[in-house]
Design a protein around this motif. Structure first.
Motif, short mmCIF file in Angstrom:
data_model
loop_
_atom_site.label_atom_id
_atom_site.label_comp_id
_atom_site.label_asym_id
_atom_site.label_seq_id
_atom_site.Cartn_x
_atom_site.Cartn_y
_atom_site.Cartn_z
N ALA A 59 0.87 -1.20 0.14
CA ALA A 59 -0.15 0.19 -0.01
C ALA A 59 0.84 1.34 -0.08
CB ALA A 59 -0.84 -0.01 1.13
N ASP A 60 2.10 1.25 0.75
CA ASP A 60 3.05 2.34 0.79
C ASP A 60 3.52 2.85 -0.55
OD1 ASP A 60 2.28 2.64 3.49
OD2 ASP A 60 4.26 1.76 4.24
N ALA A 61 3.82 1.69 -1.29
CA ALA A 61 4.23 1.70 -2.77
C ALA A 61 3.00 2.12 -3.64
CB ALA A 61 5.03 0.53 -3.21
N GLY A 62 1.97 2.11 -3.35
CA GLY A 62 0.89 2.36 -4.31
C GLY A 62 0.00 1.39 -4.58
N TYR A 118 -2.48 -0.95 -9.37
CA TYR A 118 -1.51 0.22 -9.10
C TYR A 118 -2.36 1.46 -9.07
CZ TYR A 118 2.20 3.47 -9.44
OH TYR A 118 3.42 4.41 -9.33
N VAL A 119 -2.49 1.93 -7.76
CA VAL A 119 -3.49 3.08 -7.47
C VAL A 119 -3.54 4.13 -8.21
CG1 VAL A 119 -4.93 4.36 -5.70
CG2 VAL A 119 -3.96 1.82 -5.12
N PRO A 120 -2.07 4.70 -8.36
CA PRO A 120 -2.24 6.16 -9.33
C PRO A 120 -2.72 5.86 -10.67
CG PRO A 120 -0.06 5.40 -8.10
CD PRO A 120 -0.91 4.21 -7.85
N SER A 121 -2.62 4.84 -11.32
CA SER A 121 -3.33 4.61 -12.69
C SER A 121 -4.42 4.05 -12.71
CB SER A 121 -2.28 3.70 -13.49
OG SER A 121 -1.99 2.61 -13.32
N GLY A 122 -5.01 3.14 -11.45
CA GLY A 122 -6.12 2.55 -11.57
C GLY A 122 -6.07 1.39 -12.31
N THR A 123 -4.96 0.75 -12.71
CA THR A 123 -5.01 -0.44 -13.67
C THR A 123 -4.35 -1.39 -12.90
OG1 THR A 123 -2.66 0.30 -14.45
CG2 THR A 123 -4.65 0.81 -16.00
N LEU A 124 -4.77 -2.77 -13.55
CA LEU A 124 -4.22 -3.82 -12.92
C LEU A 124 -3.06 -4.33 -13.40
CD1 LEU A 124 -7.57 -6.56 -12.85
CD2 LEU A 124 -6.70 -4.62 -11.12
N HIS A 163 6.38 -3.68 -12.93
CA HIS A 163 6.20 -3.63 -11.71
C HIS A 163 6.92 -4.58 -11.02
CE1 HIS A 163 3.07 -0.15 -12.08
NE2 HIS A 163 2.91 -0.79 -13.33
N ARG A 164 7.65 -5.23 -11.59
CA ARG A 164 8.23 -6.31 -10.82
C ARG A 164 9.33 -5.86 -9.70
NH1 ARG A 164 9.00 -10.36 -15.65
NH2 ARG A 164 6.87 -10.65 -16.13
#
Ligand SMILES: CC(C)(COP(=O)(O)OP(=O)(O)OC[C@H]1O[C@@H](n2cnc3c(N)ncnc32)[C@H](O)[C@@H]1OP(=O)(O)O)[C@@H](O)C(=O)NCCC(=O)NCCS
Length: 358
Positions: free
Chosen positions: A193-196, A263-269, A296-297
């Motif tokens: 969560a801290d990393a988004g 990835y919360v900033p983009s809203g994509t999986l 995202h690895r």
């Protein structure tokens, strides 16, 4: 000399239809042969679970069955690809142990090869289950893993000019998972969560607002999972294909549990993992795809998603004995995650190829 006959296998539209009996018998033979190799029925499918895979318009196939005294004892399957300009063929032959060394495998192979040649398919490739046996082995050219040299599948394919290209490990995780993993999961959720990143999960049909993302993830799965020296051209996925897969899966009694990472900033999986859960509690659960998008690895998202999906399984469908999975031996990151969770090797899959000249 064993007398046998070979016929086309008819693929029914429904498992309840009167013309489904051969398909049902073929499924039993499939399960028995694979249980003879791996020593249990963890890989078994019911006919109702298997049929949707055979009706998948994106994975076309034909099959022959061999009979002795009217009873199905072997099967041969030819798969090909739907993508333009992709000519790969996948051949699979399985003969019940009691009916081997009687020419049935060779006869099925000849029919599949004739068909593959007529369709101008190439190369010809095969994925074969191998026992986790002692004795002399043939190493994978990837440098990771090996298959037993004495295995009948090894002898059969070497005798037809095929070369080993890759070895997959077949592993089993006993359930339930020790509870300490779920404490660790809570900590991993906080760090992510801290990393988004945040977890998203569902059972069965893909939520409408995630279909486009799933098309991207499935397409990447076809290129990012290591394939050694095997030819596996990129699959083409769009929203229609995701919905077709949803429909096929809905037609199976198995449930699909999906945990994805947004990835919360983009809203994509950016990652997903799937478990296939049979209705019967005494049966093993199958791990299906797991993927973290390359960009995202390195954030522990593979472990996070897998642990979260196992927790989801325990919370919603407890009592299954195990989870089974296949991973390329050279896929060290995925194996490291699986080994850490407690998956143990129980068998191998060999990927074989014959380069056919046009
Ligand atoms: C491999 C398999 C299909 C062979 O079926 P089969 O009916 O016993 O095969 P056949 O009797 O037609 O024999 C075919 C050839 O394989 C060879 N062979 C098969 N099993 C063998 C063994 N245990 N040791 C040595 N050679 C073997 C035979 O010598 C024969 O060679 P030839 O055609 O050059 O004379 C069968 O063992 C099987 O189902 N194994 C599990 C699935 C698998 O490994 N499939 C591999 C192909 S996709």
């Amino acid at each position: 000399m064993t007398e046998f006959t070979i016929d086309d296998l008819h693929i029914p539209q429904s498992i309840d239809a009167p013309d489904a009996l051969d398909f049902i018998e073929m499924t039993t033979v499939r399960n028995d042969i694979e249980a003879e190799i791996v020593g249990n029925y963890d890989l078994a499918y019911s006919a109702a679970e298997l049929l949707p895979h055979w009706l998948d318009p994106y994975d076309p196939k034909i099959a022959y069955v061999a009979r002795v005294d009217g009873r199905i004892v072997a099967r041969g399957i030819l798969n090909w690809r739907i993508e333009d300009d992709v000519d790969e063929a996948w051949l699979e032959i399985e003969v019940l142990a009691a009916f081997r060394r009687a020419g049935i495998g060779a006869a099925l192979y000849d029919l599949l090869a004739t068909r593959a040649a007529a369709e101008r398919l190439r190369p010809w490739q095969s994925y074969v289950l191998h026992k986790a046996a002692d004795g002399e082995t043939l190493p994978s050219p990837t440098g990771f893993g090996a298959v037993p040299l004495a295995d009948p599948g090894t002898r059969f394919l070497l005798g037809r000019g095929y070369e080993l290209q890759q070895v997959e490990r077949f592993s089993r995780l006993p359930l339930p998972l020790p509870t300490r993993w779920f404490d660790e999961l809570a900590e991993r959720v906080r760090v992510a969560a801290d990393a988004g990143y945040r977890l998203v999960r569902w059972v069965g049909r893909t939520p409408e607002d995630r279909v486009a993302d799933l098309a991207v993830l499935h397409q990447r799965m076809s290129t990012d999972a290591p394939s050694g020296g095997l030819d596996y051209a990129e699959e083409q996925w769009d929203e229609t294909r995701v919905r077709t897969l949803d429909d096929l899966r809905a037609a199976s009694p198995r449930l699909i549990l999906v945990t994805a990472v947004e990835y919360v900033p983009s809203g994509t999986l950016v990652a997903f993992t799937e478990l296939e859960v049979p209705l019967e509690r005494e049966r093993a659960v199958s791990q299906a795809d797991t993927l973290v998008l390359r960009e995202h690895r390195g954030h522990g998202l593979g472990m996070l998603a897998k642990l979260a999906n196992l927790k989801y399984l325990e919370d919603t469908h407890p009592g299954h004995p195990s989870v089974t999975t296949f991973n390329a031996e050279e896929n060290r990151h995925m194996l490291a995650v699986n080994e850490a969770i407690g998956f143990m090797p129980v068998g191998y899959g060999g990927g074989w190829k014959l380069d056919v000249t046009p």
